[in-house]
Design an enzyme around this catalytic site. Structure first.
Site, PDB file in Angstrom:
ATOM      1  N   ASN A   1       0.814  -1.221   0.000  1.00  0.00           N
ATOM      2  CA  ASN A   1       0.000   0.000   0.000  1.00  0.00           C
ATOM      3  C   ASN A   1       0.847   1.270   0.000  1.00  0.00           C
ATOM      4  OD1 ASN A   1      -2.216  -1.505   2.462  1.00  0.00           O
ATOM      5  ND2 ASN A   1      -2.339  -1.631   0.235  1.00  0.00           N
ATOM      6  N   LEU A   2       2.063   1.181   0.503  1.00  0.00           N
ATOM      7  CA  LEU A   2       2.834   2.384   0.801  1.00  0.00           C
ATOM      8  C   LEU A   2       3.298   3.127  -0.440  1.00  0.00           C
ATOM      9  CD1 LEU A   2       4.930   1.146   3.858  1.00  0.00           C
ATOM     10  CD2 LEU A   2       2.601   2.055   3.777  1.00  0.00           C
TER      11      LEU A   2
ATOM     12  N   ASP B   1     -12.706   0.220  -3.430  1.00  0.00           N
ATOM     13  CA  ASP B   1     -12.148  -0.490  -4.573  1.00  0.00           C
ATOM     14  C   ASP B   1     -12.993  -1.681  -5.014  1.00  0.00           C
ATOM     15  OD1 ASP B   1     -11.720  -2.167  -2.468  1.00  0.00           O
ATOM     16  OD2 ASP B   1      -9.539  -2.312  -2.712  1.00  0.00           O
TER      17      ASP B   1
ATOM     18  N   CYS C   1     -28.397   9.658 -10.533  1.00  0.00           N
ATOM     19  CA  CYS C   1     -27.800   8.940  -9.408  1.00  0.00           C
ATOM     20  C   CYS C   1     -26.671   8.064  -9.953  1.00  0.00           C
ATOM     21  CB  CYS C   1     -28.850   8.096  -8.685  1.00  0.00           C
ATOM     22  SG  CYS C   1     -29.401   6.619  -9.587  1.00  0.00           S
TER      23      CYS C   1
ATOM     24  N   CYS D   1     -27.695   5.510 -12.543  1.00  0.00           N
ATOM     25  CA  CYS D   1     -27.935   6.045 -13.883  1.00  0.00           C
ATOM     26  C   CYS D   1     -26.669   5.910 -14.738  1.00  0.00           C
ATOM     27  CB  CYS D   1     -28.332   7.518 -13.812  1.00  0.00           C
ATOM     28  SG  CYS D   1     -29.967   7.858 -13.146  1.00  0.00           S
TER      29      CYS D   1
ATOM     30  N   CYS E   1      -6.192  -3.119  -8.285  1.00  0.00           N
ATOM     31  CA  CYS E   1      -4.907  -2.525  -8.656  1.00  0.00           C
ATOM     32  C   CYS E   1      -3.784  -3.542  -8.494  1.00  0.00           C
ATOM     33  CB  CYS E   1      -4.646  -1.276  -7.836  1.00  0.00           C
ATOM     34  SG  CYS E   1      -4.564  -1.534  -6.054  1.00  0.00           S
TER      35      CYS E   1
ATOM     36  N   CYS F   1     -33.787   6.102  -8.932  1.00  0.00           N
ATOM     37  CA  CYS F   1     -34.015   7.526  -8.670  1.00  0.00           C
ATOM     38  C   CYS F   1     -35.139   8.129  -9.477  1.00  0.00           C
ATOM     39  CB  CYS F   1     -32.733   8.314  -8.905  1.00  0.00           C
ATOM     40  SG  CYS F   1     -32.245   8.492 -10.651  1.00  0.00           S
TER      41      CYS F   1
END
Length: 253
Positions: free
Chosen positions: A68-69, A128, A171, A174, A187, A247
């Protein structure tokens, strides 16, 4: 009323005609819920805390990993193994004592989303996975809370704002439809440019602030696409889907 220290800390906001002291007070009195403390959430949280958002709720059930860093700038090597929400809350507490931080080490689902988002001024979704995005979007729509939605993949980013309860604005469904079973492209599989998450996360923080203290042009109903390979920004209009089951106006009883 802003204290002398706050007048000094937020002076560069206060001198902006579009924000001023009143706008800064609105930021200090707001509550923003951030879904995901990862690549998008990290820079967004830093700028929201620096801006003086009065209360930040961070929802993330993941833990900090060495991989992650490369992009999640709130964390350092010493945070590996810690719950991201708690590590992010500790980092924000060091940035600005004006901000009350509430870490929630929990996955947000269709069952708990409305409860977790209730009372928010704005929701920022930088998670994610698609199922979580749908749960967050549906809950924000039902609660009439503006939703800032941001995503990144490889060298591209997307950013949009949704207020689908308004008659002319879309929304999230949509835009993406109703398929909760679509495959998520992580990722870890595709890769992502670290600086791209920083760019999109910072812009998402700006849209949160715009939703609290309106400035400039209306951005709801638009989709911003950032392409780092082509050095290009594009803005597309997102129309409201008249057939959207989520919506569209309900007939009067």
């Amino acid at each position: 009323m802003l204290s002398d220290a706050q007048l000094d800390r937020y002076a560069r906001h206060i001198v902006l005609r579009e924000i001023g002291g009143g706008g800064q007070a609105r930021l200090l009195n707001s509550h923003v819920v951030v879904i995901g403390a990862g690549g998008i959430g990290s820079p967004a949280l830093q700028y929201l805390a620096a801006a003086g958002i009065g209360r930040l709720t961070i929802i993330d059930d993941d833990h900090v990993d060495l991989s992650n860093l490369q992009r999640q700038t709130l964390f350092g090597t010493a945070d590996i193994g810690r719950a991201k929400a708690q590590a992010a809350a500790d980092a924000i507490a060091r940035l600005n004592l004006d901000v009350a931080v509430v870490p929630v080490v929990q996955r947000i689902t269709t069952q708990n989303a409305a409860k977790l988002l209730a009372g928010a001024t704005v929701v920022l979704d930088g998670c994610d996975n698609f199922a979580t995005r749908l749960a967050v979007a549906d809950a924000a729509l039902g609660l009439c809370i503006p939703l800032v939605s941001a995503a990144v993949a490889q060298f591209e980013g997307q950013l949009s704002v949704y207020r689908g309860w308004e008659p002319t604005l879309p929304c999230y469904r949509c835009f993406v439809g109703n398929d909760p079973d679509r495959a998520d492209a992580s990722c870890a599989d595709q890769g992502v440019l670290g600086a791209m998450t920083g760019m999109v996360g910072s812009m998402a923080a700006m849209e949160v602030m715009r939703a609290i203290v309106p400035f400039g042009e209306e951005t709801a109903g638009k989709l911003l696409i950032v392409d780092a390979l082509e050095f290009r920004f594009r803005t597309l209009s997102l129309p409201k889907d008249p057939g959207c089951s989520t919506c569209r106006p309900r007939p009067q009883q």
